[in-house]
Motif scaffolding. Structure first.
Motif, mmCIF file in Angstrom:
data_model
loop_
_atom_site.group_PDB
_atom_site.id
_atom_site.type_symbol
_atom_site.label_atom_id
_atom_site.label_comp_id
_atom_site.label_asym_id
_atom_site.label_seq_id
_atom_site.Cartn_x
_atom_site.Cartn_y
_atom_site.Cartn_z
ATOM 1 N N SER A 184 0.789 -1.236 0.000
ATOM 2 C CA SER A 184 0.000 0.000 0.000
ATOM 3 C C SER A 184 0.819 1.284 0.000
ATOM 4 O O SER A 184 0.279 2.358 0.265
ATOM 5 N N VAL A 185 2.098 1.226 -0.292
ATOM 6 C CA VAL A 185 2.832 2.444 -0.629
ATOM 7 C C VAL A 185 2.437 2.835 -2.050
ATOM 8 O O VAL A 185 2.369 1.971 -2.936
ATOM 9 N N GLU A 186 2.162 4.096 -2.287
ATOM 10 C CA GLU A 186 1.808 4.545 -3.626
ATOM 11 C C GLU A 186 3.057 5.047 -4.335
ATOM 12 O O GLU A 186 3.694 5.997 -3.869
ATOM 13 N N TYR A 187 3.411 4.391 -5.436
ATOM 14 C CA TYR A 187 4.532 4.840 -6.255
ATOM 15 C C TYR A 187 3.989 5.790 -7.325
ATOM 16 O O TYR A 187 3.027 5.475 -8.040
ATOM 17 N N ILE A 188 4.615 6.968 -7.452
ATOM 18 C CA ILE A 188 4.139 7.998 -8.371
ATOM 19 C C ILE A 188 5.301 8.502 -9.227
ATOM 20 O O ILE A 188 6.285 9.013 -8.684
ATOM 21 N N PRO A 189 5.240 8.363 -10.546
ATOM 22 C CA PRO A 189 6.236 9.024 -11.403
ATOM 23 C C PRO A 189 6.083 10.538 -11.271
ATOM 24 O O PRO A 189 5.015 11.085 -11.553
ATOM 25 N N PHE A 190 7.134 11.210 -10.828
ATOM 26 C CA PHE A 190 6.973 12.622 -10.463
ATOM 27 C C PHE A 190 8.334 13.284 -10.432
ATOM 28 O O PHE A 190 9.255 12.812 -9.779
ATOM 29 N N SER A 191 8.482 14.391 -11.156
ATOM 30 C CA SER A 191 9.713 15.162 -11.169
ATOM 31 C C SER A 191 9.518 16.407 -10.321
ATOM 32 O O SER A 191 8.888 17.373 -10.746
ATOM 33 N N ALA A 192 10.024 16.373 -9.091
ATOM 34 C CA ALA A 192 9.738 17.432 -8.129
ATOM 35 C C ALA A 192 10.504 18.704 -8.451
ATOM 36 O O ALA A 192 11.711 18.673 -8.712
ATOM 37 N N ASP A 193 9.805 19.827 -8.412
ATOM 38 C CA ASP A 193 10.452 21.127 -8.526
ATOM 39 C C ASP A 193 11.126 21.490 -7.203
ATOM 40 O O ASP A 193 10.777 20.957 -6.141
ATOM 41 N N ALA A 194 12.072 22.405 -7.249
ATOM 42 C CA ALA A 194 12.702 22.903 -6.031
ATOM 43 C C ALA A 194 11.647 23.597 -5.180
ATOM 44 O O ALA A 194 10.932 24.481 -5.661
ATOM 45 N N PRO A 195 11.499 23.213 -3.902
ATOM 46 C CA PRO A 195 10.457 23.820 -3.077
ATOM 47 C C PRO A 195 10.839 25.207 -2.593
ATOM 48 O O PRO A 195 12.018 25.543 -2.457
ATOM 49 N N SER A 207 5.113 19.698 -9.520
ATOM 50 C CA SER A 207 5.734 19.250 -10.767
ATOM 51 C C SER A 207 4.859 19.774 -11.892
ATOM 52 O O SER A 207 3.830 19.187 -12.224
ATOM 53 N N GLY A 208 5.279 20.895 -12.466
ATOM 54 C CA GLY A 208 4.418 21.542 -13.438
ATOM 55 C C GLY A 208 3.153 22.013 -12.745
ATOM 56 O O GLY A 208 3.188 22.716 -11.756
ATOM 57 N N GLY A 209 2.011 21.558 -13.217
ATOM 58 C CA GLY A 209 0.744 21.940 -12.594
ATOM 59 C C GLY A 209 0.228 20.927 -11.599
ATOM 60 O O GLY A 209 -0.887 21.079 -11.096
ATOM 61 N N GLU A 210 0.980 19.891 -11.302
ATOM 62 C CA GLU A 210 0.551 18.851 -10.385
ATOM 63 C C GLU A 210 1.263 18.999 -9.048
ATOM 64 O O GLU A 210 2.311 19.648 -8.954
ATOM 65 N N SER A 211 0.697 18.377 -8.006
ATOM 66 C CA SER A 211 1.300 18.498 -6.688
ATOM 67 C C SER A 211 1.037 17.252 -5.868
ATOM 68 O O SER A 211 0.097 16.496 -6.138
#
Length: 404
Positions: A184-195, A207-211
């Motif tokens: 039940s860990v959710e793996y998500i393809p995601f390129s994180a922007d610098a916070p 990541s772009g328009g997603e969070s």
């Protein structure tokens, strides 16, 4: 946002993707390499909800956790801390292998070859003895008798760790991530922007328009850490280009695979060569443990140059004559992500109270993934005390390698 189930194959994500509901996780971990996946393992065991994110996929070819094999050894010279962590990690790797039915660990033995002037190796023997680690001290004549494939004329003695060996790196990490997803860990393809660090607490990563929103964020993204936190880490994490070679043994020869060939480290040579036996027909792996030039993990060329092959041939001619003309079956350009002295960086962000950073594997970190994940989850979830050597404040900006 699209999330995927991690499945079979080197591509990383397979099966039908699904649309993830907008939810807040207890912990979001950026980086599905060895540090991130083992941290996810221990955090999830506590019952917390966990998202595991990666821009390119678990143990991908750009990652420091990618590639075929990594050494797992107990010896760290006088450094008892890392011997202790390696001792803790090996049974956890073995447990993962037993649970999943994957032969992740290969007990090949690890040979240290050196000379009488090497105080590191003498200290290593003392620490191994104190820790109860099985090891043998070998004279040069015994090394030559056991491994006639090797020519080490300047070596006067060595140490063999018979219970140590190697880990199948990519397979190990991808196997662990598959297990996490089943748990039940959710793996998500995601390129994180610098916070942004202006608010004192991070609500979400973009990541772009997603969070992705979470109560706690953990950044385990290796050589990408200086890009994510440039002001904090650009001068404290140093990614370097490292070249690896896989050589084809002579036809019909079993001399370069286990049990005839252990992992070994040639400490009397200036370039610090090390080698791993041929596993699963991929070839005899050899590399030099000197830090290479600065390297960008996103855009750096991963093609080995002819001058590097010439240097390798010169070494083979002198020390492994059977392989002087061996075909180069594969090459790999990976990277170390070095701290100033080789100690790990595992600490809370100084301006974001719910953000943790774990990196600085420095070329020796893979084996310690289980111990690091256990340590970091204890700090995050239970306020366990920190090791001062891993703190951000201990990280200087001038490189002076001391841990390897």
């Amino acid at each position: 946002m699209r999330a995927g189930r991690f499945g079979d194959g080197a591509a990383g994500v397979s099966g039908q993707p699904f649309t993830m509901t907008k939810k807040t996780y207890d912990v979001a971990i950026v980086g599905a390499g060895v540090f991130g996946s083992w941290t996810a393992h221990f955090v999830r065991k506590s019952g917390a909800s966990v998202a595991l994110l990666d821009a390119y996929g678990p143990a991908n070819s750009r990652a420091s956790s990618g590639g075929e094999t990594r050494v797992i050894r107990m010896g760290y010279g006088p450094d008892e801390l890392y011997t202790r962590w390696a001792l803790r990690s090996l049974p956890l790797w073995r447990e993962l292998a037993a649970r999943t039915g994957r032969e992740i660990f290969r007990q090949t033995g690890v040979l240290w070859a050196s000379n009488d002037a090497d105080t590191y190796l003498r200290s290593l023997c003392g620490v191994l003895a104190q820790a109860g680690v099985d090891h043998e001290e070998l004279k040069a004549e015994e090394i030559a008798r056991r491994w006639p494939q090797l020519r080490f004329p300047e070596v006067t003695w060595g140490v063999l760790e018979p219970q140590s060996g190697l880990l199948l790196a990519r397979d190990a990490v991808q196997t662990l991530v598959k297990e996490l997803v089943k748990g039940s860990v959710e793996y998500i393809p995601f390129s994180a922007d610098a916070p942004s660090v202006s608010d004192g607490k991070l609500q979400a990563i973009q990541s772009g328009g997603e969070s992705v929103s979470a109560g706690t964020f953990v950044f385990c993204c290796g050589p990408w850490l200086p890009k994510i936190f440039p002001e904090l880490l650009a001068e404290r994490i140093f990614p370097t280009r490292q070249e690896v070679f896989f050589l084809g043994a002579p036809s019909g020869s079993a001399d370069f695979g286990p049990p005839k060939m252990p992992v070994w480290l040639h400490r009397t040579h200036a370039d610090l060569p090390y080698a791993l036996p041929d596993i699963e027909g991929r070839g005899f792996k050899i590399a030099f443990d000197r830090h290479g030039e600065r390297f960008d993990p996103d855009t750096g060329s991963r093609v080995v140059g002819e001058s590097s092959i010439a240097r390798l041939r010169d070494y083979l001619r002198q020390h492994i004559p059977q392989l002087e003309h061996a075909p180069v079956l594969e090459t790999r350009v990976c990277q170390y992500e070095n701290t100033w002295n080789g100690d790990f960086l595992i600490d809370r962000h100084p301006q974001l109270e719910n953000v943790w950073i774990a990196g600085g594997g420095s070329g020796h970190g893979f084996k310690h993934g289980p111990a690091l994940g256990e340590y970091l989850s204890g700090r995050i979830l239970h306020g366990a005390p920190g090791e001062p050597r891993f703190s951000l404040s201990a990280k200087l900006t001038a490189q002076n390698r001391a841990v390897y």
